[in-house]
Design an enzyme around this catalytic site. Structure first.
Site, PDB file in Angstrom:
ATOM      1  N   TYR A  96       0.785  -1.230   0.000  1.00 13.55           N
ATOM      2  CA  TYR A  96       0.000   0.000   0.000  1.00 13.55           C
ATOM      3  C   TYR A  96       0.819   1.284   0.000  1.00 13.55           C
ATOM      4  CZ  TYR A  96      -3.879  -3.134   0.578  1.00 13.55           C
ATOM      5  OH  TYR A  96      -4.794  -4.138   0.362  1.00 13.55           O
TER       6      TYR A  96
ATOM      7  N   PHE B 130     -10.201  -4.438  10.441  1.00 10.99           N
ATOM      8  CA  PHE B 130     -11.391  -4.273   9.598  1.00 10.99           C
ATOM      9  C   PHE B 130     -11.050  -4.611   8.156  1.00 10.99           C
ATOM     10  CE2 PHE B 130      -9.254  -0.193  10.122  1.00 10.99           C
ATOM     11  CZ  PHE B 130      -9.123   0.269   8.824  1.00 10.99           C
TER      12      PHE B 130
END
Length: 416
Positions: A124, A416
Site C-alpha cells: 500500500y 477491519f
C-alpha cells in the site's frame, strides 16, 4: 483478455464474497443467510469487483469510518477492506484501477483520509498509504509476574470487578468505547453490527467457529463502569494433572490506568490460568510495568497496524492538535495527484491552520510519510535519516518532531 472492473450488484454479491474467501485462503461457500446478513450492512456503491467472463477475480470495498485524531476530535475516513486479486490475475493493474476509483470517490465526498489494515507491508505504500499506528502483543507468564497469589482478584481503592454477559456488553460497550475514543488517537469507530458479531449475535462464516468468551467489567468506586475485558481460555493440562491454561484477550478497554491495572491483575489471578496472551496493544502499553516483575511479559509480536492516506492535507492537519506552537512549510509529494502541494502549517494553543503557500519549504516528504507522522507515532528525524524526508531548513526536523509527536503512542484496537 477483456476484464470488467465495476461496482457489484446485489445478485453478484455472493460471487464477490466467494472471491474474497479465495483471496484470503478461507472457505469460500457463504450460506444464503450469511450473504443476506452481509448485504444489510454493505453499501454496494462502494463495492468493486473485477469480472472475467462473469466470474469475480478481484475484490475491493470501502465504508465510512470515524477515526480519533490527536486532541480527541474525530474525522471521517474512507476505510478500505476486502481487497483481493486472484492468483490467476495478478500483475495486471487491477488493484491500481480499483484503488484509483475508490480514492477519487472518497476525495469527491470530502473525506480527508483513507484507512486500512495491511495484510502485507509492501502493497500500500505505492498508493500513498503509510503506517500510522503499530501493534504489539505480549505473552505473560502468570507464575513469574510476582502478584500475590493470596489476593482475591478484586482491585484495591474501592473499585470492583463484575462478571457480565454478551447482552450486557452489547448495551454498555458502545458508550464505553466512545468514551475511550475521545481519549486515544488511533481508535476507530465500531458499528452496531460489530458489537453483535463480537458477542456471538448473527450469522458468521462456516470457518469461524463461535466460542462464547468470558466478559467482565470494572466498576469504579463511584459506581461508573470504566473498563471492559473479554477473553477466551483453552483447556490444557500437563501430564502431572497440572493446569496449563492460556487466556487470550479479545478486547480490553479501560478509561484510566486504575481500571487497566485492575483488569490485568484480575485476569492473572484466575485459578488454572498460567499464561495470558494480551491481544494487540500499543507498543508502549502499560502492561509489562503493571507487574512486580515486568520480565514476565514477553513481547511476541510487533508490527505495523493502521495505515492512513492523506486525501485533503489542510483538513486533516487542521483536525488535530499539536504539542507546541510553530510554523512549518511542508512540500508534500503525491504521485497520484490527490493531495500534494506546498502547505504552510501554523499551530498554536488555539488551534491549527494549514493553507497552500509559495514560501520556501522547510521539509519535503511524500504523502505516505506525512500519514505516518499524522497521529504522532513516528519521528521526523528518523524519516530524514532514512532518506524518506528531506530537511530543507536547518532545525526543521527538530521543530516538526516537537510539533507532531505525542506523549503516548496512538492505538487502534480493531481490525477491519
Amino acid at each position: 483478455m477483456s476484464l470488467d472492473v465495476r461496482t457489484v450488484t446485489a445478485s453478484e454479491f455472493a460471487d464477490w464474497m466467494r472471491a474474497v474467501g479465495t483471496g484470503f485462503l478461507t472457505p469460500n461457500s457463504p450460506s444464503d443467510e450469511l450473504v443476506a446478513d452481509r448485504l444489510v450492512g454493505t453499501d454496494l456503491t462502494r463495492v468493486q469487483g473485477v469480472f472475467d467472463e462473469g466470474r469475480c477475480v478481484a475484490t475491493f470495498r470501502s465504508f465510512d469510518q470515524r477515526l480519533t485524531v490527536v486532541g480527541g476530535a474525530t474525522v471521517t475516513t474512507d476505510a478500505v477492506s476486502g481487497v483481493t486479486v486472484a492468483a490467476t490475475h495478478r500483475r495486471r493493474g487491477l488493484l491500481s484501477r480499483m484503488m484509483a476509483t475508490d480514492l477519487a470517490a472518497a476525495k469527491e465526498r470530502g473525506e480527508p483520509l483513507a484507512s486500512l489494515i495491511a495484510a502485507e507491508y509492501p502493497i500500500y505504500g505505492r498508493y500513498g498509504f503509510g503506517p500510522a499506528t503499530w501493534a504489539a502483543e505480549w505473552e505473560v507468564s502468570v507464575h513469574r509476574a510476582g502478584l500475590d497469589p493470596r489476593r482475591s482478584g478484586q482491585p484495591e481503592g474501592g473499585g470492583r470487578i463484575e462478571t457480565a454477559e454478551g447482552a450486557d456488553v452489547r448495551k454498555l460497550g458502545p458508550e464505553l468505547h466512545d468514551r475511550l475514543a475521545a481519549l486515544r488517537p488511533g481508535v476507530v469507530s465500531r458499528s452496531e453490527r460489530w458489537w453483535q458479531q463480537s458477542t456471538g449475535s448473527g450469522p458468521r462464516p462456516e470457518h469461524q467457529t463461535w466460542t462464547e468468551p468470558f466478559y467482565v467489567v470494572h466498576r469504579a468506586a463511584a459506581g461508573e463502569i470504566d473498563g471492559l475485558l473479554v477473553y477466551g481460555v483453552d483447556d490444557k493440562w500437563g501430564l502431572a494433572k497440572q493446569p496449563l491454561n492460556t487466556a487470550s484477550v479479545r478486547d480490553l478497554l479501560a478509561l484510566d490506568p486504575a481500571a487497566e491495572r485492575a483488569l490485568w491483575h484480575y485476569l492473572c489471578s484466575i485459578d488454572w490460568i498460567t499464561t495470558v496472551r494480551s491481544g494487540y496493544r500499543a507498543p508502549d502499553d502499560l502492561l509489562p510495568l503493571l507487574f512486580p516483575d515486568p520480565r514476565a511479559a514477553r513481547m511476541i509480536t510487533h508490527a505495523d497496524w493502521l495505515w492512513l492516506r492523506m486525501l485533503d492535507v489542510p483538513r486533516a492537519l487542521e483536525a488535530r492538535t499539536y504539542a507546541v506552537g510553530a510554523s512549518l512549510v511542508l512540500d508534500v509529494r503525491d504521485d497520484a495527484g490527490l493531495a500534494g502541494g506546498r502547505f504552510l502549517l501554523d499551530v498554536s494553543e488555539s488551534g491549527a491552520r494549514c493553507t497552500p503557500t509559495t514560501r520556501s519549504a522547510d521539509l519535503a516528504l511524500g504523502v505516505g510519510e506525512l500519514a505516518t507522522l499524522y497521529l504522532g507515532d513516528e519521528s521526523v528525524r528518523r524519516l530524514v535519516d532514512l532518506g524518506r524526508a528531506d530537511e530543507l531548513r536547518a532545525g526543521a526536523a527538530t521543530t516538526a518532531d516537537a510539533v507532531f509527536r505525542t506523549g503516548r503512542r496512538p492505538w487502534c484496537p480493531d481490525e477491519f
